[in-house]
Design a protein around this motif. Structure first.
Motif, PDB file in Angstrom:
ATOM      1  N   THR A 565      15.142  38.544 -42.035  1.00 16.77           N
ATOM      2  CA  THR A 565      16.525  38.362 -42.458  1.00 16.77           C
ATOM      3  C   THR A 565      17.273  39.675 -42.290  1.00 16.77           C
ATOM      4  OG1 THR A 565      16.000  36.639 -44.067  1.00 16.77           O
ATOM      5  CG2 THR A 565      18.071  37.835 -44.388  1.00 16.77           C
ATOM      6  N   ASN A 566      18.411  39.609 -41.617  1.00 19.62           N
ATOM      7  CA  ASN A 566      19.321  40.756 -41.562  1.00 19.62           C
ATOM      8  C   ASN A 566      20.104  40.770 -42.870  1.00 19.62           C
ATOM      9  OD1 ASN A 566      21.418  42.551 -41.157  1.00 19.62           O
ATOM     10  ND2 ASN A 566      22.023  41.743 -39.160  1.00 19.62           N
ATOM     11  N   ILE A 567      19.811  41.744 -43.730  1.00 19.47           N
ATOM     12  CA  ILE A 567      20.414  41.752 -45.068  1.00 19.47           C
ATOM     13  C   ILE A 567      21.740  42.498 -45.103  1.00 19.47           C
ATOM     14  CG2 ILE A 567      18.195  41.453 -46.221  1.00 19.47           C
ATOM     15  CD1 ILE A 567      18.217  44.449 -46.854  1.00 19.47           C
ATOM     16  N   GLU A 568      22.249  42.886 -43.936  1.00 23.86           N
ATOM     17  CA  GLU A 568      23.579  43.487 -43.908  1.00 23.86           C
ATOM     18  C   GLU A 568      24.611  42.465 -44.382  1.00 23.86           C
ATOM     19  OE1 GLU A 568      23.993  46.603 -43.045  1.00 23.86           O
ATOM     20  OE2 GLU A 568      22.391  47.136 -41.644  1.00 23.86           O
ATOM     21  N   THR A 569      25.654  42.950 -45.029  1.00 23.21           N
ATOM     22  CA  THR A 569      26.763  42.083 -45.431  1.00 23.21           C
ATOM     23  C   THR A 569      28.050  42.410 -44.686  1.00 23.21           C
ATOM     24  OG1 THR A 569      27.296  43.575 -47.264  1.00 23.21           O
ATOM     25  CG2 THR A 569      25.811  41.723 -47.731  1.00 23.21           C
ATOM     26  N   THR A 570      28.034  43.468 -43.889  1.00 30.12           N
ATOM     27  CA  THR A 570      29.206  43.877 -43.125  1.00 30.12           C
ATOM     28  C   THR A 570      29.246  43.121 -41.801  1.00 30.12           C
ATOM     29  OG1 THR A 570      29.106  46.076 -44.097  1.00 30.12           O
ATOM     30  CG2 THR A 570      30.433  45.818 -42.101  1.00 30.12           C
ATOM     31  N   ALA A 571      30.373  42.532 -41.484  1.00 28.18           N
ATOM     32  CA  ALA A 571      30.505  41.773 -40.236  1.00 28.18           C
ATOM     33  C   ALA A 571      30.264  42.662 -39.025  1.00 28.18           C
ATOM     34  CB  ALA A 571      31.896  41.154 -40.148  1.00 28.18           C
ATOM     35  N   ASP A 572      29.716  42.063 -37.985  1.00 27.09           N
ATOM     36  CA  ASP A 572      29.566  42.706 -36.677  1.00 27.09           C
ATOM     37  C   ASP A 572      28.438  43.715 -36.622  1.00 27.09           C
ATOM     38  OD1 ASP A 572      30.295  42.720 -34.031  1.00 27.09           O
ATOM     39  OD2 ASP A 572      31.799  44.282 -34.241  1.00 27.09           O
ATOM     40  N   LEU A 573      27.557  43.761 -37.623  1.00 28.58           N
ATOM     41  CA  LEU A 573      26.407  44.663 -37.591  1.00 28.58           C
ATOM     42  C   LEU A 573      25.152  43.866 -37.279  1.00 28.58           C
ATOM     43  CD1 LEU A 573      27.045  47.282 -40.394  1.00 28.58           C
ATOM     44  CD2 LEU A 573      26.479  47.733 -38.008  1.00 28.58           C
ATOM     45  N   LEU A 574      24.916  43.688 -35.981  1.00 29.14           N
ATOM     46  CA  LEU A 574      23.784  42.910 -35.518  1.00 29.14           C
ATOM     47  C   LEU A 574      22.535  43.773 -35.416  1.00 29.14           C
ATOM     48  CD1 LEU A 574      26.153  41.002 -34.711  1.00 29.14           C
ATOM     49  CD2 LEU A 574      24.736  40.313 -32.763  1.00 29.14           C
ATOM     50  N   HIS A 575      21.411  43.159 -35.679  1.00 30.07           N
ATOM     51  CA  HIS A 575      20.099  43.728 -35.380  1.00 30.07           C
ATOM     52  C   HIS A 575      19.347  42.726 -34.526  1.00 30.07           C
ATOM     53  CE1 HIS A 575      20.811  46.969 -38.163  1.00 30.07           C
ATOM     54  NE2 HIS A 575      20.911  46.146 -39.205  1.00 30.07           N
ATOM     55  N   SER A 576      18.202  43.149 -34.069  1.00 27.81           N
ATOM     56  CA  SER A 576      17.302  42.208 -33.410  1.00 27.81           C
ATOM     57  C   SER A 576      15.880  42.670 -33.654  1.00 27.81           C
ATOM     58  CB  SER A 576      17.591  42.124 -31.907  1.00 27.81           C
ATOM     59  OG  SER A 576      17.168  43.309 -31.252  1.00 27.81           O
ATOM     60  N   LEU A 577      14.943  41.829 -33.312  1.00 28.86           N
ATOM     61  CA  LEU A 577      13.529  42.188 -33.343  1.00 28.86           C
ATOM     62  C   LEU A 577      12.988  41.954 -31.945  1.00 28.86           C
ATOM     63  CD1 LEU A 577      10.912  42.987 -34.868  1.00 28.86           C
ATOM     64  CD2 LEU A 577      10.533  40.528 -35.230  1.00 28.86           C
ATOM     65  N   ALA A 578      12.642  43.040 -31.284  1.00 27.95           N
ATOM     66  CA  ALA A 578      12.140  42.955 -29.913  1.00 27.95           C
ATOM     67  C   ALA A 578      10.706  43.464 -29.857  1.00 27.95           C
ATOM     68  CB  ALA A 578      13.017  43.778 -28.971  1.00 27.95           C
ATOM     69  N   ILE A 579       9.818  42.653 -29.302  1.00 31.54           N
ATOM     70  CA  ILE A 579       8.440  43.049 -28.988  1.00 31.54           C
ATOM     71  C   ILE A 579       8.210  42.584 -27.557  1.00 31.54           C
ATOM     72  CG2 ILE A 579       6.053  43.125 -29.807  1.00 31.54           C
ATOM     73  CD1 ILE A 579       6.991  41.756 -32.376  1.00 31.54           C
ATOM     74  N   PRO A 580       8.644  43.356 -26.566  1.00 27.28           N
ATOM     75  CA  PRO A 580       8.670  42.859 -25.181  1.00 27.28           C
ATOM     76  C   PRO A 580       7.326  42.374 -24.672  1.00 27.28           C
ATOM     77  CG  PRO A 580       9.938  44.881 -25.388  1.00 27.28           C
ATOM     78  CD  PRO A 580       9.226  44.691 -26.695  1.00 27.28           C
ATOM     79  N   GLU A 581       6.227  43.050 -25.023  1.00 20.51           N
ATOM     80  CA  GLU A 581       4.918  42.655 -24.502  1.00 20.51           C
ATOM     81  C   GLU A 581       4.484  41.282 -24.997  1.00 20.51           C
ATOM     82  OE1 GLU A 581       5.349  47.032 -24.381  1.00 20.51           O
ATOM     83  OE2 GLU A 581       5.633  45.496 -25.924  1.00 20.51           O
TER      84      GLU A 581
END
Length: 631
Positions: A565-581
């Motif tokens: 869960t992205n627990i940010e509350t400010t709009a437009d603050l995206l995260h991601s979870l990347a594990i390319p392998e």
């Protein structure tokens, strides 16, 4: 005798028969039109180029139209444009023609993590598991014949699917693989209140398509499918003769219209071109519902399928389920006027459009008597939009023009008259669809129109043999000044259709409401790792600069599920979870929760990181996935 001679001879016979049936069909012989079209096609590099020599008056008029949207200000309209082979919907601001967002629908897309998390990956797999799609006709839901901001729907022309887009979050939330259809071409709503979304099946196949009747084209059929917009379940389908193309629904809940070609029931181009005429099919929806309720159907592919072919017993008597109207060969687009009075079908291989009186259609014995106008518009009419002031706007593919014409004047004029034409404007080049602002509603705005052109040629910087296409913005708000070309906008191949919705009718969310998501959010106190029988269940948070765990240790061969869960509350603050392998790349907007499952099949150290630039310490936002070797 040449193949051309044979085709001409067949066409002459069909033309004579059609003329005897309906004198309105006495027009330019189709072979002459086709010869003219071939000549024009050979000069397609010059098609529409007359506007390069446009008068100074027109250039000045276009300059007077203010389509600018300064930095920091918003557009007046949302444009929903199909992305074609990209399998997506593109959101434009209008009149700026700025591309605001791309919504993946039928294809995986990494920036939004679409098709990479468990939910969207499962949605694509459950809807057929195809690796690509072809979006064509975006339609926005309506209530009382006006946009209501709930959903957009779009078809997959390639694979026979229909998708729904949630307009609160501007993301795809449902896809149905339509049974008994190969190629769902049209996508239209049953109005006034979006009771159904109709999928218009194009390709004819045996029913059921299980190996029987493989080489007996006379037994092939196509269907329309009525889809419940709430559940996205296919409620029923109707079999018809011939292939179908585009469709549109009436405004009062009774009629649905689809153009069709290949009344010959052929499987080759030459066979499909023998006749001078084809059909518009008018579906009486309440009558079809009554037939389904009465059990007058066959279940095929798990849905009730009603026989609406011309020889069906359900098309006998006073109220046929499907009325077949003779129109010029291979009609393409069909659209219902804002007042719901007429359905207008474009000729494509004929310079005319057919104007169908919808009220008369339910009263006349011969459905052809409901065709009350056939104006001659130009070479290659394809699609029609409206301004709400009594005008229709039709693309002319071969002439590379948009033609403006008066609907009532077309009804009053003689068949094939050019008198209803008000004006024409050159576009660049070979337009397919076009759309005017709110044209599909009962009250179009009457100011902006977009012509979606198939070719661009010399309009933009060269980028190699694959040229961009050209979406052109045209101002139609001043009947005295006439149509004014305002902007060119390059488009990646191959867009088809669009809908334009006023910004006041949409209320997109700026962050997620956890109550709208299927997954329970992970809070700071919920961060946890559970291990059991080769399965590892990880629950963690993401916020600026850190994930909920610095390290996650698993064993080779473990099935790993990570819920974030992205627990940010400010709009437009995206995260991601990347594990390319491990082919993991999930997007996380503020307050969004996503889940991804994979197998840790190789021992080693694998970095998990945020792929969206989220803060000054973005590069430091990472954790380790430690995969221990199996013993």
């Amino acid at each position: 005798m040449t193949d051309t001679d044979i085709t001409d001879e067949r066409t002459d016979d069909a033309s004579t028969a059609a003329d005897e049936r309906d004198p309105l069909f006495a027009r330019i012989p189709r072979r002459d039109f086709m010869k003219a079209g071939a000549a024009t096609g050979a000069l397609t590099g010059l098609a529409g180029c007359t506007s390069l020599l446009s008068s100074e008056e027109n250039a000045t008029a276009a300059a007077d139209v203010d389509a600018s949207v300064p930095p920091g200000e918003h557009d007046e309209y949302y444009g929903f444009l199909s992305g074609g082979h990209s399998g997506e919907i593109r959101i434009y601001g209008i009149p700026s023609m700025r591309q605001l967002m791309r919504i993946p629908v039928f294809n995986r897309e990494s920036a939004r993590g679409y098709g990479f998390d468990d939910e969207t990956r499962g949605m694509l797999e459950d809807a057929g598991g195809y690796t690509w799609g072809d979006t064509h006709h975006p339609r926005v839901s309506q209530t009382d014949n006006d946009y209501d901001g709930r959903w957009a729907f779009v078809n997959d022309k390639a694979n026979g699917r229909m998708a729904r887009i949630d307009l609160k979050y501007f993301e795809t939330d449902a896809i149905v693989d339509v049974p008994n259809q190969q190629g769902t071409h049209g996508a239209c709503c049953m109005l006034p209140d979006t009771k159904y979304v109709f999928g218009v099946g194009e390709f004819r196949v045996p029913m059921p398509n299980d190996g029987r009747d493989l080489d007996d084209p006379e037994k092939y059929t196509s269907t329309i499918a009525a889809i419940d917009p709430e559940t996205m379940n296919v409620e029923w389908e109707v079999l018809v003769d011939g292939n179908m193309d585009n469709g549109d629904g009436g405004k009062n809940g009774r009629w649905f219209f689809a153009t069709g070609y290949n009344s010959e029931s052929a499987v080759t181009e030459s066979g499909m071109s023998e006749s001078d005429t084809d059909w518009v099919k008018a579906f009486d929806v309440p009558a079809i519902e009554e037939a389904v309720e009465a059990g007058e159907y066959e279940e095929i592919g798990g849905v009730p399928v009603v026989d609406g072919t011309r020889d069906s017993s359900l098309n006998e008597g006073d109220r046929s389920l499907v009325r077949y109207l003779d129109v010029s060969k291979s009609p393409h687009g069909v659209s219902v006027t804002p007042d719901g009075k007429y359905a207008i079908a474009s000729g494509k291989l004929d310079p005319t459009c057919s104007v169908i009186d919808i009220e008369a259609l339910g009263e006349v014995d011969d459905p052809n008597e409901a065709v009350v106008g056939r104006p001659s518009l130009g070479m290659g009419p394809l699609h029609t939009a409206y301004d709400g002031r009594g005008h229709a706007y039709t693309t002319l593919f071969i002439d590379s023009q948009v033609v403006k014409w008066d609907i009532e004047a077309a009804v009053e004029a003689d068949a094939e008259s050019e008198d209803p034409v008000v004006e024409k404007i050159d576009v660049h080049y070979n337009p397919g669809h076009l759309i005017a602002a709110e044209s599909y509603t009962a009250e179009p705005a009457g100011d902006w129109l977009i012509s979606l052109n198939k070719l661009s040629k010399d309009r933009f910087l060269p980028v190699g043999p694959v040229h961009p296409e050209n979406d052109q913005l045209i101002y139609i708000g001043d009947d005295d000044a006439g149509m004014e070309l305002v902007k060119d906008t390059p488009a990646y191949a191959e867009p088809h259709d669009a809908s334009i919705v006023h910004k006041s009718k949409l209320e997109p969310a700026s962050t997620y409401d956890p109550a709208d998501l299927e997954l329970d959010p992970v809070g700071v106190d919920d961060v946890d790792i559970q291990r059991e029988d080769g399965r590892v269940d990880v629950k963690m948070t993401s916020q600026r600069n850190q994930f909920g765990f610095e390290d996650i240790t698993v064993r080779e061969g473990d099935e790993v599920t990570i819920t974030v869960t992205n627990i940010e509350t400010t709009a437009d603050l995206l995260h991601s979870l990347a594990i390319p392998e491990h082919d993991v790349n999930i997007k996380l907007a503020p307050q969004e929760t996503r889940k991804v499952t994979f197998t840790a099949d190789e021992p080693g150290v694998y970095w998990m990181y945020c792929a969206f630039f989220c803060s000054a310490l973005h590069l430091e936002m990472r954790s380790r996935l430690l995969v221990e070797p199996a013993e």
